[in-house]
Structures are given as structure tokens and as C-alpha cells.
Scaffold this active site. Structure first.
Site, mmCIF file in Angstrom:
data_model
loop_
_atom_site.group_PDB
_atom_site.id
_atom_site.type_symbol
_atom_site.label_atom_id
_atom_site.label_comp_id
_atom_site.label_asym_id
_atom_site.label_seq_id
_atom_site.Cartn_x
_atom_site.Cartn_y
_atom_site.Cartn_z
ATOM 1 N N ASP A 139 12.794 -2.673 -4.185
ATOM 2 C CA ASP A 139 11.833 -3.048 -3.181
ATOM 3 C C ASP A 139 10.928 -4.124 -3.811
ATOM 4 O OD1 ASP A 139 10.296 -3.090 -0.924
ATOM 5 O OD2 ASP A 139 10.259 -1.192 -0.442
HETATM 6 C C1 NOJ Z 1 8.746 -3.684 1.751
HETATM 7 C C2 NOJ Z 1 9.345 -2.559 2.314
HETATM 8 O O1 NOJ Z 1 8.824 -1.213 1.864
HETATM 9 C C3 NOJ Z 1 10.844 -2.751 2.785
HETATM 10 O O2 NOJ Z 1 11.426 -1.817 3.507
HETATM 11 C C4 NOJ Z 1 11.353 -4.091 3.098
HETATM 12 O O3 NOJ Z 1 12.662 -4.003 3.332
HETATM 13 C C5 NOJ Z 1 10.775 -5.074 2.015
HETATM 14 N N1 NOJ Z 1 9.376 -4.998 1.802
HETATM 15 C C6 NOJ Z 1 11.391 -6.429 2.420
HETATM 16 O O4 NOJ Z 1 10.588 -6.895 3.587
#
Ligand code: NOJ
Length: 748
Positions: A290
């Protein structure tokens, strides 16, 4: 030993290997999908360490979809394998052209984006879609999202989000399918199938990224990014099943989560990333971290510096690093110092290249710019969004048949901060959706009733939690006047879209701001009124539940929200959605979910020393699986095919469903079980089957479910999945709190 001779023969061997791999690569470059592994190996053999680390790097684009100036040079040098948020056919093509035409090895980029509930045509938020209890419909929604993403050059969707959430304070409950592993697994499967189909290299398909691996939804206190700590048993039975369903549906990629899990952060957790995912589940795709979750290992206190963080994530099994750049910065030194093996890097690169080949990116790297605009918001996409939105609506209350409303009504008061609001309709994570595409409730009602009908619209208050509007009195009075002046009142209240989603946890689940005050004032006008809720999570709405004659839970319905709600309000669609999550009465009851254990002292109002609260009931306001209809259904005749079966046997459960009301409608028949005595305590009820069924008035149908070891088993004390002999109860009902009951035995 003659070192000189050895050196020159080594050089010769190296030259031969290089030549051989170049020839092989050229030969395989246009080979079919079946030769992917050979193509990957041939390409890998030609890559420098720097280029390999480039494939492991993903960087963020601009919010508007553009790439950043620095990307151009990185891509040209083969130092960037992927971006997120770069989108649009021409933007992705521009950057892709640099990768494919100007970089040494011509490895295409993979463009990722959060396609959570639609790309341009926005569908209801995922929690709402789960409320449809209609996996086939949810699959169609994901297929539309895939087609639009593909048209925009986005071949990788950071979805489905399949985190089980039993704490509605956690804002990201909106992105998943609610509290139940069985419903969650079916929704996960549907979404992966919708995105990927049978083969994600097909035109209009994208590779899915199931997230967040894992147990992110169990954040302590419902506070986003917070620690999770749970037994392996709970992990395997509650949190893993939707991910396993995604694997079984062929999901191509995983995203590792932000949270700490039992003391090991999920983005550096070899147990989940390697032992379970690669070892037990044989996953052959890749894992992306993430957003900066690799760097955050330092904050977690599991790594003392950047280099340790890179090593921890890579060796645990995180292949691609999102946004932070620790792999690129530190991996080479780690290898030199003997702290990381070249084989670990090679394996990560292999997994990423494999997905790029499977996607067909090497053969078709570009988006078709001519087709982009005609794909977006096509009539059929918009119609699907309307269908999904109306099927996601849950009727929570309908006293004296307040709903549906008559279309020939003379006057309607439409009141509330969300009644004429485009921005919030498209929900918490609305892809490339535009507020101007959204149909508000006011617009939806206008399109539904004859022109002669008077619609008295009044905002009443704002949705802001502060409730500090300066003209509060005037807004409220205007709303009360509109109510008095009309035959019927529709009150649209709830949350703003940004009150749920990422980093949007709430400590209170009450209606924010002055909305309850507004509801009370409007109720006092004495007109029949309907509450239309718009929100991304369960809310504590006790006063409304007691006092409003009718309540529709409409969530955030997406681009077509207003039309879909109007379809239901006026009876063109009979609501058939069911809650995918328990609605508490009080925030202090959380976590509250239907599949809880019995305890040694189950709640007993006559006995103080039992498991309950002094100041609130233990029961929810609305149970999981709950939802009404404009017609009435009756379930009868629960029959089991046997009174006992072997642990590996099968049992058929049937019941008759009859529509005894005056309208056609949908009912979701739900099957729950309870394993009464087992070597590990079991929940009081576990959902193991459901079917959404449409019946005409007077129509009757037999519903059938099959139970087998996959439904009857659980993880024992040694983490073996077992079916134990003994009594099982079976419940077939219209929600989790009531239904017909029977029992059978498992015998050795
Ligand atoms: C953080 C989020 O937790 C995740 O769900 C997302 O795909 C990513 N950012 C990218 O935007």
C-alpha cells in the site's frame, strides 16, 4: 590455476549467455500466452539489477491523471515499472510510448488506479452493492468499471477491497462487503470475475488487485491504520475467506495492508505474504505494497531505518513498492552486504513480468484513444448503474404502507442537505467520476412525477458535523414551512461522502450536525414522511427508527442515485436489498455482529450476571440480513434431505418461499448454521447460503441449498480444517435474527 585463462573463458561464457538470451527473447517476444514463463526468463536474463529494481517501483501521478515530469526520464531509463493515478488514453499512451519505444528493454508500464465503485460511470459504494445480495449484478457493475478503465488505459484496478469490517466507526467499511465472510467471499469472487473475466488479457478486461492483505478491517477502536491483533483461528475463519475466494476466481495481484497484524506489520509479514499466500494458496501473481507502507515499517518500529524496511518488505514477499523508493535506494547495497539475495529480487521481478505478460501488455501496450469517450457513460453503463443502485436500496421500515408513494401526488416536500446534492451522491471513492454526471434525488423525483406535481424543496441544514451554519434558524423554518405546505415529506439525511472511506473514522455514528433536529422539526409538521438515508456506514438512528413511518437506506448510490431512489420511492422498483452489516443502537455496542459466540453467560434479562450492558440492550437496531419489501413473503416447509450425514457427505436444505402480498418483489432467502458442540467454540449463526429470488404476487417457489464439508468445517486447535461429529442447527430465514429451524447430525 591459470587465472587469466579462467577470466577469458568466463567472459566468453557470459557473452554466449547474453547472445543466447537475446536470441531467445527475440524469438519469444511474440509467442502466445502459454509461453509466458519462458518469455519472463528470457527477459529477466537480460536485465541489469537497476532495471530489475525499476520494475519493482510504482510512483504516483498527478491527481488530475497526468504523469509527473520526472517519470519521463525514469521510464526511459527502465527505472519505473508502474504508476498509479495516471489515466486517460492519451496520457497513458504518451508515457507508455516512452517505455515501449525508448527504454532499452521496452518493458511496458502497468497503470494502476483505484476503481472502487466505477471508473467514470459511478456505481453505488461497495457496501451498498453488497446490500443487493446479488453477486451476478455486482459482477456486471465491475465489468462496466473494467471496460471504462481499459478504455482509459488503466489495466490494473486496485479493487476489490474485501476487508471484513465489524466496526462501523472505521470509515473504510464503506469500501467492502460488510461483516460476513461468506457474503464477503461471494462479493469478492463476483468483483474479480467482473474485472478480469476468464482471461484478463481480453479487450475490456483489467487485472484486479485484492486488498488489503490482511485484517486491515479489524483496526482497534475503528481508527484507520490502527493495530490489529487476533487469533489465527479468527484470521483464517473471518478475515481470509474473501481473499481466498479472490484467489479461486484467479485474481492477479494483491495489495499488502498498512496495519500491524499480531505484532508483524502486514507489509513485512512472511506468515501471511509467503506462507499462506504463496505456500498454501499457490498464488503466482504479485503483491504491491500500500501507499508508502514499506517506509511506514519504520514508524511501526519493525525497521530501524530505510534499508531495514526495504529488506523486511522484500524478504517477506512484497514485490512492488508503492510510492516510497526504498527498494530502488537500498536493495543493491543490501545484496552487496549479503543481507538480501539476488534470487529474492529476481523472484519479485518474475512475478511482476508474469502479470504484465498475462495482461497482454507486451503485445497491446496502448489504449485506443478513438474509443475512450464512447465507452464512458454509455447508455447501457448508465442503465446498469441505475439497476445496481435501485437493487442496493434497503427498506428498513414501512408503517401503514407509507411507501410506495403515488406518482399523482399533488405536492411533495423534499427536505434535507442531501436532497439536491450532486457531489455526495457519487460516494467515497469515485474513480474518474464527475459530480456533474450525478442525478440528485430532486432531479430523480422531478423526472418521475407529472409536471403538475409541486415539489417544495428545502435544504433544512447542512450535513457538516460542526452544525455551525449561521442561518440555521432560517433554514429550519423554511423546511418546516415546506413540510406544512405539502401532502407528503421526503427527508434526505445522512453523511457527506468524505465522512466515510480512508482516514474517515468517526467516534459517533449519529447523524452529523443538525440533521436530527431537522428530522424532529419536520416530523412535528404532522405530515406522512419518509426518511431517505445516504451514508457509507451503519448509523445510530434510534429516534428515526422509532418515529419515521418509513425509512429507505440508500447509501451513496453513484451517478444514477437520484433516479434509482425515485424508482423505489414511487414503486417502479420494489426494494429487495438486505443489510450486509449490523446496525447498532449505540456506539458502545461495537463490535456488534450477528455471528458472535454464545459466551458462558448468554444475555438473560432476569439474571444480572450475564453478558449484557446496564444501559443499552445487546440487540442491534437492525440485524444483519434485514430488509423489507412492498410485498410480503412467507417461508414454510423447511426440509432436510437427511437427519444425519458423514463428515464428507452432503445435505440438501429446501424451503418454500411464497409471495403472499399484492406486488411482485424480491426476497433474499438466507441459510445459517450452528455447530452446537465443537472442540473450538463456534458462532451462534454462520451464513452459508443465500439466494435473491423474484416472485410475482401469489407465486411460490422452492429454494434449495446444499451443505457440504466446506460449509460445515472450521479450524481446530491445530489449525486443521475439520468437520466434527455432532449436532448442527439449520436456520432458513429472511434475516439473521429469525427464521425456520431444523437440525441434523454429523456421524462418523
Ligand atoms: C491507500 C489505500 O489504502 C489503498 O486502498 C489505495 O489503493 C492506495 N492508497 C492507492 O490509492
Amino acid at each position: 590455476m591459470n587465472l587469466k585463462a579462467t577470466g577469458s573463458s568466463l567472459r566468453l561464457v557470459l557473452v554466449c549467455i547474453c547472445l543466447w538470451s537475446a536470441v531467445l527473447y527475440a524469438a519469444l517476444a511474440s509467442a502466445p500466452q502459454a509461453d509466458i514463463d519462458a518469455r519472463v526468463e528470457a527477459l529477466l536474463a537480460r536485465m541489469t539489477l537497476e532495471e530489475k529494481l525499476g520494475q519493482l517501483q510504482q510512483l504516483d501521478g498527478e491527481a488530475n491523471g497526468n504523469y509527473r515530469p520526472e517519470h519521463v526520464d525514469l521510464v526511459r531509463r527502465g527505472l519505473l515499472g508502474s504508476t498509479l493515478n495516471v489515466r486517460g488514453a492519451s496520457k497513458t499512451n504518451e508515457l507508455q510510448r516512452i517505455a515501449v519505444e525508448q527504454s532499452r528493454l521496452k518493458i511496458p508500464l502497468i497503470f494502476g488506479f483505484d476503481v472502487i465503485h466505477g471508473y467514470r460511470t459511478i456505481f453505488p459504494v461497495p457496501l451498498a452493492e453488497a446490500a443487493s445480495w446479488d453477486p451476478a449484478l455486482v459482477e456486471r457493475a465491475a465489468a462496466v468499471a473494467a471496460a471504462e478503465s481499459y478504455a482509459a488505459g488503466v489495466r490494473w484496478a486496485f479493487a476489490p477491497m474485501v476487508d471484513i469490517a465489524r466496526d462501523p466507526r472505521w470509515g473504510r467499511i464503506v469500501e467492502g462487503a460488510g461483516e460476513d465472510p461468506y457474503l464477503g467471499a461471494l462479493m469478492a469472487r463476483a468483483r474479480v470475475r467482473g474485472f478480469q473475466g476468464d482471461d484478463y488479457s481480453a479487450p475490456g478486461k483489467v487485472v484486479a488487485c485484492v486488498k488489503h492483505w490482511v485484517a486491515y478491517g479489524a483496526a482497534e477502536g475503528g481508527r484507520d491504520y490502527n493495530t490489529t491483533d487476533m487469533s489465527e483461528n479468527r484470521l483464517r475463519e473471518i478475515y481470509l475467506p474473501p481473499f481466498k475466494a479472490a484467489i479461486d476466481a484467479g485474481v492477479g495481484t494483491f495489495m499488502s495492508a498498512f496495519n500491524d497484524l499480531n505484532g508483524i506489520p502486514a507489509s513485512a509479514n512472511p506468515f501471511t505474504l509467503t506462507k499462506i499466500l504463496r505456500g498454501e494458496w499457490k498464488f503466482t501473481g504479485f503483491v504491491v505494497s500500500d501507499y508508502e507502507s514499506v517506509r511506514e515499517l519504520i514508524n511501526h518500529g519493525i525497521a530501524g531505518n530505510e534499508s531495514e524496511a526495504a529488506r523486511a518488505a522484500l524478504t517477506a514477499g512484497v514485490d512492488m513498492e508503492m510510492v516510497s523508493r526504498l527498494y530502488a535506494k537500498h536493495a543493491a547495497a543490501l545484496i552487496r552486504e549479503g543481507k538480501l539475495t539476488q534470487a529474492t529480487i529476481d523472484e519479485a521481478v518474475r512475478r511482476i513480468l508474469r502479470v504484465k505478460f498475462r495482461l497482454g501488455l507486451f503485445d497491446h501496450p496502448y489504449a485506443d484513444e478513438a474509443r475512450e469517450q464512447t465507452t464512458m457513460l454509455s447508455a447501457s453503463n448508465v442503465q446498469t448503474a441505475r439497476d445496481v443502485a435501485s437493487h442496493s436500496i434497503v427498506l428498513l421500515k414501512n408503517e401503514r404502507n407509507t411507501l410506495p408513494l403515488q406518482k399523482d401526488v399533488r405536492s411533495i416536500a423534499l427536505i434535507g442537505p442531501l436532497a439536491d446534492d450532486q457531489e455526495n451522491m457519487i460516494g467515497s471513492w469515485s474513480g474518474d467520476g464527475r459530480r456533474e454526471d450525478a442525478v440528485t434525488l430532486l432531479a430523480g423525483i422531478r423526472a418521475k412525477v407529472p409536471p403538475a406535481a409541486r415539489i417544495n424543496y428545502a435544504k433544512g441544514c447542512t450535513v457538516s458535523a460542526a452544525g455551525d451554519e449561521t442561518n440555521a434558524e432560517a433554514l429550519l423554518n423554511e423546511a418546516v414551512r415546506a413540510a406544512r405546505d405539502s401532502d407528503v415529506v421526503i427527508l434526505a439525511v445522512g453523511e457527506s461522502a468524505d465522512m466515510s472511506g480512508e482516514a474517515a473514522s468517526r467516534a459517533s455514528l449519529d447523524l452529523p450536525g443538525r440533521q436530527l433536529e431537522l428530522a424532529k422539526a419536520v416530523a412535528a409538521a404532522g405530515k406522512p414522511f419518509v426518511v431517505v438515508l445516504m451514508n457509507g456506514r451503519p448509523l445510530t438512528i434510534n429516534w428515526i427508527a422509532d418515529n419515521a413511518p418509513a425509512i429507505l437506506e440508500t447509501w451513496f448510490g453513484g451517478t444514477q442515485a437520484g433516479n434509482a431512489i425515485a424508482d423505489v420511492l414511487f414503486g417502479d422498483v420494489n426494494p429487495g436489498g438486505k443489510l450486509p452489516v449490523t446496525f447498532p443502537r449505540h456506539v458502545g455496542q461495537i463490535p456488534i455482529y450477528y455471528g458472535h459466540k454464545n459466551t458462558g453467560r448468554p444475555p438473560d434479562p432476569k439474571n444480572k450476571y450475564t453478558s449484557k450492558y446496564l444501559d443499552a440492550p445487546v440487540t442491534p437496531l437492525f440485524p444483519f440480513g434485514y430488509g423489507l419489501s412492498y410485498t410480503t413473503f412467507r417461508l414454510t416447509n423447511l426440509t432436510l434431505s437427511a437427519l444425519s450425514i458423514k463428515p464428507d457427505g452432503r445435505l440438501t436444505v429446501t424451503a418454500d418461499l411464497e409471495n403472499i402480498g399484492a406486488r411482485p418483489g424480491d426476497e433474499v432467502v438466507q441459510l445459517y448454521i450452528r455447530d452446537v458442540v465443537a472442540s473450538v467454540t463456534r458462532p451462534l449463526k454462520e451464513l452459508k447460503g443465500f439466494e435473491r429470488i423474484t416472485l410475482r404476487s401469489g407465486e411460490k417457489r422452492s429454494v434449495q441449498f446444499t451443505l457440504s464439508s466446506e460449509h460445515l468445517g472450521f479450524y481446530d486447535r491445530a489449525m486443521r480444517f475439520v468437520v466434527e461429529p455432532g449436532e448442527f442447527q439449520v436456520f432458513v430465514g429472511q434475516n439473521s435474527a429469525e427464521g425456520l429451524q431444523a437440525s441434523f447430525q454429523i456421524v462418523k
